[in-house]
Design a protein around this motif. Structure first.
Motif, PDB file in Angstrom:
ATOM      1  N   LYS A  59       0.821  -1.217   0.000  1.00 11.51           N
ATOM      2  CA  LYS A  59       0.000   0.000   0.000  1.00 11.51           C
ATOM      3  C   LYS A  59       0.861   1.276   0.000  1.00 11.51           C
ATOM      4  N   PHE A  60       1.859   1.316   0.911  1.00 10.36           N
ATOM      5  CA  PHE A  60       2.655   2.540   1.018  1.00 10.36           C
ATOM      6  C   PHE A  60       3.863   2.434   0.082  1.00 10.36           C
ATOM      7  N   ASN A  61       3.560   2.213  -1.196  1.00 12.87           N
ATOM      8  CA  ASN A  61       4.642   1.941  -2.134  1.00 12.87           C
ATOM      9  C   ASN A  61       4.306   2.515  -3.508  1.00 12.87           C
ATOM     10  N   GLY A  71       9.188   0.987  -0.628  1.00 14.36           N
ATOM     11  CA  GLY A  71       8.111   1.978  -0.601  1.00 14.36           C
ATOM     12  C   GLY A  71       8.528   3.366  -0.188  1.00 14.36           C
ATOM     13  N   ILE A  72       7.561   4.129   0.326  1.00 16.71           N
ATOM     14  CA  ILE A  72       7.784   5.564   0.584  1.00 16.71           C
ATOM     15  C   ILE A  72       8.669   5.826   1.815  1.00 16.71           C
ATOM     16  N   GLY A  73       8.774   4.811   2.673  1.00 14.51           N
ATOM     17  CA  GLY A  73       9.627   4.974   3.861  1.00 14.51           C
ATOM     18  C   GLY A  73       8.960   5.785   4.960  1.00 14.51           C
ATOM     19  N   ILE A  74       9.597   5.835   6.092  1.00 14.51           N
ATOM     20  CA  ILE A  74       9.033   6.505   7.275  1.00 14.51           C
ATOM     21  C   ILE A  74      10.129   7.369   7.897  1.00 14.51           C
ATOM     22  N   ARG A  85       5.822   5.632  17.034  1.00 17.48           N
ATOM     23  CA  ARG A  85       4.398   5.890  17.274  1.00 17.48           C
ATOM     24  C   ARG A  85       3.476   5.179  16.299  1.00 17.48           C
ATOM     25  N   ILE A  86       3.991   4.746  15.148  1.00 21.12           N
ATOM     26  CA  ILE A  86       3.092   4.085  14.185  1.00 21.12           C
ATOM     27  C   ILE A  86       2.522   2.772  14.715  1.00 21.12           C
ATOM     28  N   PHE A  87       3.158   2.245  15.809  1.00 21.99           N
ATOM     29  CA  PHE A  87       2.637   0.992  16.380  1.00 21.99           C
ATOM     30  C   PHE A  87       1.512   1.242  17.391  1.00 21.99           C
ATOM     31  N   ARG A  94      -1.719   7.311  12.241  1.00 20.81           N
ATOM     32  CA  ARG A  94      -1.508   7.276  10.795  1.00 20.81           C
ATOM     33  C   ARG A  94      -0.653   8.483  10.405  1.00 20.81           C
ATOM     34  N   LEU A  95       0.130   8.317   9.357  1.00 22.49           N
ATOM     35  CA  LEU A  95       0.984   9.429   8.931  1.00 22.49           C
ATOM     36  C   LEU A  95       0.391  10.129   7.703  1.00 22.49           C
ATOM     37  N   HIS A  96      -0.764   9.598   7.209  1.00 18.96           N
ATOM     38  CA  HIS A  96      -1.356  10.159   5.985  1.00 18.96           C
ATOM     39  C   HIS A  96      -2.868  10.235   6.151  1.00 18.96           C
ATOM     40  N   TYR A 133      -3.805   7.597   1.441  1.00 22.23           N
ATOM     41  CA  TYR A 133      -3.705   6.136   1.579  1.00 22.23           C
ATOM     42  C   TYR A 133      -4.824   5.678   2.491  1.00 22.23           C
ATOM     43  N   SER A 134      -5.597   4.690   2.044  1.00 21.41           N
ATOM     44  CA  SER A 134      -6.720   4.240   2.863  1.00 21.41           C
ATOM     45  C   SER A 134      -6.200   3.530   4.109  1.00 21.41           C
ATOM     46  N   GLY A 135      -7.062   3.419   5.126  1.00 20.93           N
ATOM     47  CA  GLY A 135      -6.645   2.689   6.335  1.00 20.93           C
ATOM     48  C   GLY A 135      -7.254   3.285   7.583  1.00 20.93           C
ATOM     49  N   THR A 136      -7.113   2.546   8.682  1.00 21.75           N
ATOM     50  CA  THR A 136      -7.705   2.989   9.952  1.00 21.75           C
ATOM     51  C   THR A 136      -6.662   3.307  11.007  1.00 21.75           C
ATOM     52  N   GLY A 137      -5.392   2.909  10.778  1.00 25.59           N
ATOM     53  CA  GLY A 137      -4.335   3.148  11.788  1.00 25.59           C
ATOM     54  C   GLY A 137      -4.366   2.111  12.895  1.00 25.59           C
ATOM     55  N   GLY A 190      -3.800  -1.426  12.008  1.00 26.89           N
ATOM     56  CA  GLY A 190      -3.069  -2.620  11.547  1.00 26.89           C
ATOM     57  C   GLY A 190      -1.789  -2.918  12.341  1.00 26.89           C
ATOM     58  N   LEU A 191      -0.900  -1.899  12.487  1.00 26.20           N
ATOM     59  CA  LEU A 191       0.372  -2.166  13.180  1.00 26.20           C
ATOM     60  C   LEU A 191       0.164  -2.387  14.674  1.00 26.20           C
ATOM     61  N   ALA A 192      -0.879  -1.698  15.242  1.00 23.82           N
ATOM     62  CA  ALA A 192      -1.182  -1.905  16.668  1.00 23.82           C
ATOM     63  C   ALA A 192      -1.579  -3.366  16.893  1.00 23.82           C
TER      64      ALA A 192
HETATM   65  P1  ADP Z   1      -3.013   1.816   8.301  1.00 19.84           P
HETATM   66  O1  ADP Z   1      -2.263   0.971   7.347  1.00 19.84           O
HETATM   67  O2  ADP Z   1      -4.413   1.410   8.431  1.00 19.84           O
HETATM   68  O3  ADP Z   1      -2.832   3.257   8.045  1.00 19.84           O
HETATM   69  P2  ADP Z   1      -1.174   0.828  10.197  1.00 19.84           P
HETATM   70  O4  ADP Z   1      -1.287   0.729  11.659  1.00 19.84           O
HETATM   71  O5  ADP Z   1      -1.023  -0.441   9.442  1.00 19.84           O
HETATM   72  O6  ADP Z   1      -2.419   1.615   9.709  1.00 19.84           O
HETATM   73  O7  ADP Z   1       0.021   1.758   9.820  1.00 19.84           O
HETATM   74  C1  ADP Z   1       0.207   2.961  10.538  1.00 19.84           C
HETATM   75  C2  ADP Z   1       0.975   3.958   9.684  1.00 19.84           C
HETATM   76  O8  ADP Z   1       2.322   3.533   9.503  1.00 19.84           O
HETATM   77  C3  ADP Z   1       0.475   4.048   8.278  1.00 19.84           C
HETATM   78  O9  ADP Z   1      -0.611   4.958   8.192  1.00 19.84           O
HETATM   79  C4  ADP Z   1       1.695   4.534   7.520  1.00 19.84           C
HETATM   80  O10 ADP Z   1       1.800   5.914   7.611  1.00 19.84           O
HETATM   81  C5  ADP Z   1       2.843   3.889   8.252  1.00 19.84           C
HETATM   82  N1  ADP Z   1       3.269   2.665   7.546  1.00 19.84           N
HETATM   83  C6  ADP Z   1       2.966   1.400   7.857  1.00 19.84           C
HETATM   84  N2  ADP Z   1       3.604   0.523   7.064  1.00 19.84           N
HETATM   85  C7  ADP Z   1       4.372   1.267   6.230  1.00 19.84           C
HETATM   86  C8  ADP Z   1       5.258   0.953   5.135  1.00 19.84           C
HETATM   87  N3  ADP Z   1       5.512  -0.293   4.780  1.00 19.84           N
HETATM   88  N4  ADP Z   1       5.869   1.978   4.503  1.00 19.84           N
HETATM   89  C9  ADP Z   1       5.620   3.252   4.881  1.00 19.84           C
HETATM   90  N5  ADP Z   1       4.801   3.603   5.880  1.00 19.84           N
HETATM   91  C10 ADP Z   1       4.174   2.644   6.562  1.00 19.84           C
END
Ligand code: ADP
Length: 465
Positions: free
Chosen positions: A370-372, A398-401, A408-410, A415-417, A422-426, A428-430
């Motif tokens: 997705k983030f690619n 991908g786009i990197g972080i 904090r993404i965990f 979410r960073l977007h 980019y679709s999503g709920t924030g 997934g990583l949690a």
């Molecule tokens: P979601 O995917 O629903 O936004 P996640 O909890 O999976 O939520 O991810 C949190 C945030 O981490 C994402 O919104 C994105 O900004 C960043 N992220 C996660 N995986 C990647 C990745 N492979 N490359 C870049 N950014 C990522």
């Protein structure tokens, strides 16, 4: 008011008294030892003196024989007799305590043994010698010639080997005894010093004891209350965590029903009236449908999150290669549509909850795609084993972080977007973090903007059932 003594203080006092008694005994011991070494020194002194006197008698006897003048002979004879008398009484000094040697009025058993009893040979020889010299002194001038056999035997004894050698043995004997006694005394003094130091420490301990105890009590009390607060906080945290999980579960679960209703009616609305009303109505209906869809995803994710702890299965041997294949099949449509190149190293079989582990891989691979914006997007999955655990990694181009966001993404809803980017709920990583932690592992990411990301997670090695 006097406080009763505690057991420890009583013990300390007892130890102090014991040490004091030991000190007194050691002192007495040292004093008697010092007396003994004095007597030994005196013995050495007297023996040496006897040697000198002996030498002198021999010289005088020789002079007596070789002096021709009558009056001079009388002087020499008198001197010889005086020297003999001194020689004869040379060791009575030990008994009488004279000669400034600070000797006891009665000789100690050691001195007696050393000086009077042991060297009986010397004693007998001395007496014998004295008698001979006395005899010599009584001799007439006519008899006093060098070929007089008595005279030559006296001269031989005094200047020869017998008497001086015997004296030498006795002196050495005393000297050795004296040195040993001094060494014993020094050792004893060392012990004494140690005991004094212990006593001082004990006294300081007795004085400082109550102070230190009070301090320790205060510290312990503080620590105890801190600990209580900590335990309380931990309990509160655990409670609020459970409450939160419960709330998330109930909320998401109970919201599903009314939401399903809203969803089906908005969909019905869209189906029946799309294009039949004006343009605004069409737009509103589209927003309503999108909103409802988003909310459904959100609630499903939330429900999945809250179920990680409560609905987990027991760990069982899980073939990760088969599991990743399954995940890739789930993501097939997206992968094909985006032309993603997925590569995968050999993966192990681990002890895990396979449903949850699949969810981790699905979220990580899904995010990697997705983030690619890569052409083509690439994803590589691998695993590495060390002594304690397996470390899995999901690498993308991908786009990197940015580094400041890698922690904090965990977190939940982080979410960073925006969802238009980019679709999503924030969530997934949690969910990944919660699952990995439930398996006893850790999860983290290494990334830089524009340089792709690598997500790592570990699973501890477990005995396979
Ligand atoms: P979601 O995917 O629903 O936004 P996640 O909890 O999976 O939520 O991810 C949190 C945030 O981490 C994402 O919104 C994105 O900004 C960043 N992220 C996660 N995986 C990647 C990745 N492979 N490359 C870049 N950014 C990522």
């Amino acid at each position: 008011m006097d406080k009763p003594l505690t057991h420890t203080t009583k013990l300390q006092y007892l130890m102090a008294i014991g040490l004091l008694a030991a000190l007194a005994v050691a002192q007495a011991w040292i004093l008697s030892g010092q007396r003994k070494t004095n007597q030994l020194l005196a013995a050495v002194y007297v023996s040496g003196r006897q040697g000198v006197l002996l030498h002198r008698t021999a010289l005088l006897a020789q002079r007596l024989v070789t002096t021709p003048a009558q009056d001079e002979r009388a002087d020499v004879r008198k001197e010889l007799l005086d020297t003999m008398s001194l020689l004869e009484h040379s060791h009575t000094g030990l008994v009488n305590g004279d000669r400034g040697m600070n000797l006891p009025s009665r000789p100690s058993s050691t001195v007696r043994a050393l000086f009077f009893d042991t060297p009986t040979l010397l004693d007998a020889q001395l007496r014998n010698y004295a008698a001979e010299v006395n005899e010599l002194a009584r001799m007439t001038d006519v008899e006093l010639t060098l070929d007089n056999p008595r005279l030559s035997s006296i001269l031989a004894a005094a200047s020869g080997k017998e008497l001086p050698a015997a004296l030498d043995v006795v002196m050495k004997h005393y000297q050795v005894e004296h040195d040993a006694a001094v060494a014993r005394l020094q050792r004893l003094e060392g012990w004494l010093f140690g005991m004094i130091v212990c006593l001082l420490l004990l006294m300081v301990g007795i004085r400082l004891g109550p102070f230190v105890r009070r301090m320790l009590q205060r510290e312990t009390a503080t620590l105890k209350s801190l600990n209580e607060i900590l335990v309380q906080r931990a309990q509160e945290l655990a409670r609020s965590n459970t409450d939160l999980e419960q709330f998330a579960y109930v909320a998401s679960h109970d919201l599903q029903e009314p939401l399903r209703m809203v969803a089906s009616y908005t969909q019905l609305l869209a189906k029946r009236y799309q294009g039949k009303l004006d343009a605004d109505a069409d737009e509103f209906i589209t927003y309503a449908v999108e909103g409802v869809n988003r909310m459904q995803t959100l609630i499903n994710d939330l429900l999945a999150y809250s179920r990680v702890g409560t609905r987990g299965k027991e760990f069982a041997p899980t073939n990760c290669e088969a599991l990743v294949d399954r995940v890739l099949t789930n993501l097939k449509a997206t992968i094909e549509e985006r032309g993603v190149v997925v590569t995968c190293d050999a993966l192990p079989t681990v002890m895990a909850d396979d449903g949850q582990l699949a969810q981790v891989f699905q979220n990580l691979i899904g995010n990697a795609v997705k983030f690619n914006n890569g052409t083509p997007p690439r994803v590589h999955i691998s695993a590495e084993r060390n002594q304690h655990e397996w470390t899995f990694s999901v690498l993308d181009n991908g786009i990197g972080i940015a580094p400041e966001h890698t922690e904090r993404i965990f977190g939940l809803f982080q979410r960073l977007h925006t969802s238009s980017e980019y679709s999503g709920t924030g969530i997934g990583l949690a969910i990944c973090k919660k699952i990995v932690e439930r398996h006893g592992g850790r999860i983290w990411v290494r990334s830089a903007p524009g340089k792709g990301s690598t997500f790592y997670f570990t699973l501890p090695l477990r005995e396979q059932a």
